[in-house]
Enzyme design. Structure first.
Site, PDB file in Angstrom:
ATOM      1  N   GLU A   1       0.909  -1.281   0.099  1.00 23.61           N
ATOM      2  CA  GLU A   1      -0.080   0.038   0.113  1.00 23.61           C
ATOM      3  C   GLU A   1       0.819   1.134  -0.112  1.00 23.61           C
ATOM      4  O   GLU A   1       0.593   2.421   0.760  1.00 23.61           O
ATOM      5  CB  GLU A   1      -0.996  -0.163   1.082  1.00 23.61           C
ATOM      6  CG  GLU A   1      -1.864  -1.361   1.061  1.00 23.61           C
ATOM      7  CD  GLU A   1      -2.616  -1.491   2.486  1.00 23.61           C
ATOM      8  OE1 GLU A   1      -2.841  -0.628   3.366  1.00 23.61           O
ATOM      9  OE2 GLU A   1      -3.324  -2.563   2.602  1.00 23.61           O
TER      10      GLU A   1
ATOM     11  N   GLU B   1      -5.490 -11.049  -1.578  1.00 20.76           N
ATOM     12  CA  GLU B   1      -6.398 -10.788  -0.410  1.00 20.76           C
ATOM     13  C   GLU B   1      -7.831 -10.619  -0.846  1.00 20.76           C
ATOM     14  O   GLU B   1      -8.772 -10.073  -0.062  1.00 20.76           O
ATOM     15  CB  GLU B   1      -6.003  -9.391   0.360  1.00 20.76           C
ATOM     16  CG  GLU B   1      -4.359  -9.264   0.605  1.00 20.76           C
ATOM     17  CD  GLU B   1      -4.064  -8.210   1.495  1.00 20.76           C
ATOM     18  OE1 GLU B   1      -5.088  -7.569   2.145  1.00 20.76           O
ATOM     19  OE2 GLU B   1      -2.972  -7.760   1.423  1.00 20.76           O
TER      20      GLU B   1
HETATM   21  O1  G3I Z   1      -2.361  -8.989  18.485  1.00 24.71           O
HETATM   22  C1  G3I Z   1      -3.275  -7.964  19.211  1.00 24.71           C
HETATM   23  C2  G3I Z   1      -3.739  -8.700  20.293  1.00 24.71           C
HETATM   24  O2  G3I Z   1      -2.671  -8.814  21.341  1.00 24.71           O
HETATM   25  C3  G3I Z   1      -4.791  -7.866  21.168  1.00 24.71           C
HETATM   26  O3  G3I Z   1      -5.345  -8.370  22.176  1.00 24.71           O
HETATM   27  C4  G3I Z   1      -5.897  -7.566  20.061  1.00 24.71           C
HETATM   28  C5  G3I Z   1      -6.960  -6.540  20.657  1.00 24.71           C
HETATM   29  O4  G3I Z   1      -6.436  -5.251  20.407  1.00 24.71           O
HETATM   30  O5  G3I Z   1      -5.254  -6.798  18.806  1.00 24.71           O
HETATM   31  C6  G3I Z   1      -4.540  -7.858  18.187  1.00 24.71           C
HETATM   32  O6  G3I Z   1      -3.957  -7.344  17.203  1.00 24.71           O
HETATM   33  C7  G3I Z   1      -4.907  -7.279  16.162  1.00 24.71           C
HETATM   34  C8  G3I Z   1      -4.260  -7.765  14.969  1.00 24.71           C
HETATM   35  O7  G3I Z   1      -5.003  -7.767  13.805  1.00 24.71           O
HETATM   36  C9  G3I Z   1      -4.088  -9.331  15.119  1.00 24.71           C
HETATM   37  O8  G3I Z   1      -5.347  -9.873  15.373  1.00 24.71           O
HETATM   38  C10 G3I Z   1      -4.916  -5.730  15.656  1.00 24.71           C
HETATM   39  O9  G3I Z   1      -5.701  -4.744  16.681  1.00 24.71           O
HETATM   40  C11 G3I Z   1      -5.568  -5.500  14.507  1.00 24.71           C
HETATM   41  O10 G3I Z   1      -5.592  -4.095  13.811  1.00 24.71           O
HETATM   42  C12 G3I Z   1      -5.160  -6.303  13.311  1.00 24.71           C
HETATM   43  O11 G3I Z   1      -5.995  -6.152  12.180  1.00 24.71           O
HETATM   44  C13 G3I Z   1      -5.367  -6.665  10.761  1.00 24.71           C
HETATM   45  C14 G3I Z   1      -5.062  -5.416  10.038  1.00 24.71           C
HETATM   46  O12 G3I Z   1      -4.555  -5.975   8.926  1.00 24.71           O
HETATM   47  C15 G3I Z   1      -4.171  -4.579  10.773  1.00 24.71           C
HETATM   48  O13 G3I Z   1      -4.286  -3.583   9.937  1.00 24.71           O
HETATM   49  C16 G3I Z   1      -6.341  -7.612  10.168  1.00 24.71           C
HETATM   50  O14 G3I Z   1      -6.441  -9.021  11.177  1.00 24.71           O
HETATM   51  C17 G3I Z   1      -5.924  -8.052   8.968  1.00 24.71           C
HETATM   52  O15 G3I Z   1      -6.821  -9.033   8.153  1.00 24.71           O
HETATM   53  C18 G3I Z   1      -5.323  -6.975   8.121  1.00 24.71           C
HETATM   54  O16 G3I Z   1      -4.988  -7.103   6.788  1.00 24.71           O
HETATM   55  C19 G3I Z   1      -4.581  -6.242   5.970  1.00 24.71           C
HETATM   56  C20 G3I Z   1      -3.214  -6.645   5.194  1.00 24.71           C
HETATM   57  O17 G3I Z   1      -2.398  -7.113   6.004  1.00 24.71           O
HETATM   58  C21 G3I Z   1      -3.081  -5.589   4.232  1.00 24.71           C
HETATM   59  N1  G3I Z   1      -4.154  -5.164   3.120  1.00 24.71           N
HETATM   60  C22 G3I Z   1      -5.295  -4.755   4.061  1.00 24.71           C
HETATM   61  C23 G3I Z   1      -5.728  -5.717   4.945  1.00 24.71           C
HETATM   62  C24 G3I Z   1      -7.014  -5.385   5.896  1.00 24.71           C
HETATM   63  O18 G3I Z   1      -6.900  -4.241   6.103  1.00 24.71           O
END
Ligand code: G3I
Length: 373
Positions: A171, A284
């Site tokens: 991105e 994705e």
């Molecule tokens: O690991 C922490 C955990 O310790 C904590 O308790 C929990 C509650 O806040 O958060 C956990 O981290 C989360 C992480 O996913 C792992 O589950 C983050 O808050 C959360 O923001 C993160 O979201 C991911 C997101 O990228 C981050 O921007 C999504 O699962 C994931 O599907 C998403 O994937 C992205 C690709 O990497 C890039 N393209 C877009 C796509 C969707 O945004």
């Protein structure tokens, strides 16, 4: 620090304001009416991985390490995916939460699962503007540049020879399509951070395909056209200077509306990427149904039609080598956190439903993979 004409163009714009095993059950299972045998274990009736493989496509999905312990999901994953991509386990905040302290345990567990089930695994993501640990923000420009080099070298060396590809940069085009995205990387290192990231990854593993991955490249709207033009300009510049890069990742997070999205201009964009001798990965894929009315059959039908429309285009292009959905079962989708429906109903964006069973989207995918030679 001399800038290339491309970098100057970007900076000036920026400154101006940036899985039947070769088999299906006998065709009767789906029949012409597409109806499934009642009561059959519908999930067992198909292998998207196998159907895709017969067309030279690698089919897979994003996976979170905690999902492997779920028996029903793990069974689905083994049958349907020829490739997995860690949804989060290879991101900077997971791998290097403290400066110089790396934790590969979650990603190594996913790689073991992939190897034990004859799947490939692709790396996502080395340099992104999200999911960065706090310590990065405290570094000066010189230390930030060194930290990026060290991260890429350490991580890519750890997986040298083991991954199908790496999303090196994610991105990096601005949200509005005009120029490069402002980020800790561009603001502190300048546009040459792109060269530096790709060269560092190539040095750590000269044989792993390197990918620039982005979203918003699929549809027929003006913002998509701008984003495509900006990306193509960047790619031509990288190509002209011999910077190592093998593929473009199109995330394909598709947003369903009653009449869109449409993909009429997508073939031409795919041809332009092929002309640059770049493979295309669909990295994705999912279909966001948050803008559709609540009824499940209506949502499922619209989502299925979009899977069919999109995959019909991309599977026609021999340059598309890989399709990964961003999850396999509606039980696990980032979309419910990022785009919750206003009626609070769970979204239904993925190939299999909440019970890991076949749904209209699955049938659309089967139809396209079965018809395209
Ligand atoms: O690991 C922490 C955990 O310790 C904590 O308790 C929990 C509650 O806040 O958060 C956990 O981290 C989360 C992480 O996913 C792992 O589950 C983050 O808050 C959360 O923001 C993160 O979201 C991911 C997101 O990228 C981050 O921007 C999504 O699962 C994931 O599907 C998403 O994937 C992205 C690709 O990497 C890039 N393209 C877009 C796509 C969707 O945004």
């Amino acid at each position: 620090m001399s800038l290339t004409p491309f970098q100057n163009r970007f900076l000036s714009r920026q400154a101006l304001g940036i899985g039947l095993v070769g088999w299906l059950l006998p065709l009767g299972l789906f029949g012409l009416g597409g109806c499934l045998a009642k009561g059959a274990d519908q999930q067992a009736a198909v292998s998207l991985r196998q159907l895709a493989q017969e067309r030279g496509l690698l089919w897979g999905t994003a996976v979170q390490d905690g999902q492997l312990a779920d028996q029903n999901f793990s069974k689905l994953l083994k049958a349907q995916a020829g490739l997995i991509v860690p949804e989060n386990s290879l991101k900077w905040d997971q791998l290097q939460p403290e400066h110089g302290k790396f934790d590969f345990s979650k990603a190594d567990g996913l790689l073991d699962f992939a190897n034990n089930n004859k799947m490939r695994m692709r790396g996502h993501v080395l340099v992104w503007h999200q999911q960065l640990p706090a310590w990065l923000g405290s570094l000066n420009k010189q230390d930030l540049a060194m930290a990026m080099q060290q991260h890429i070298n350490t991580v890519v060396s750890h997986y040298r020879g083991k991954l199908q590809s790496w999303d090196v940069l994610n991105e990096i085009i601005a949200e509005d399509g005009n120029g490069l995205r402002k980020s800790i990387w561009l603001d502190n290192l300048g546009p040459q951070y792109i060269d530096q990231a790709l060269l560092a990854a190539h040095k750590a593993d000269p044989n792993v395909p390197l990918v620039i991955n982005d979203y918003g490249l699929e549809g027929d709207d003006p913002k998509t056209a701008r984003k495509r033009a900006t990306l193509l300009s960047l790619l031509k510049d990288l190509r002209s200077r011999g910077i190592p890069l093998q593929a473009v990742g199109m995330q394909a997070h598709l947003a369903a509306t009653p009449t869109g999205p449409t993909f009429n201009t997508l073939p031409d964009f795919l041809h332009k990427l092929a002309a640059l001798n770049l493979d295309v990965y669909i990295t994705e894929l999912d279909v966001n149904d948050s803008q559709l009315a609540a009824g499940i059959s209506g949502r499922d039908k619209r989502v299925a039609d979009i899977y069919e429309d999109f995959l019909s285009v991309v599977t026609k292009d021999p340059n598309v080598k890989l399709v990964a959905t961003w999850g396999l079962s509606d039980r696990f989708s980032w979309l419910n956190q990022a785009f919750p429906r206003s009626d609070h109903l769970p979204q239904r964006p993925l190939p299999f439903d909440m019970q890991e069973q076949i749904k209209p989207a699955t049938k659309s995918i089967i139809k396209v993979l079965s018809n395209q030679k």
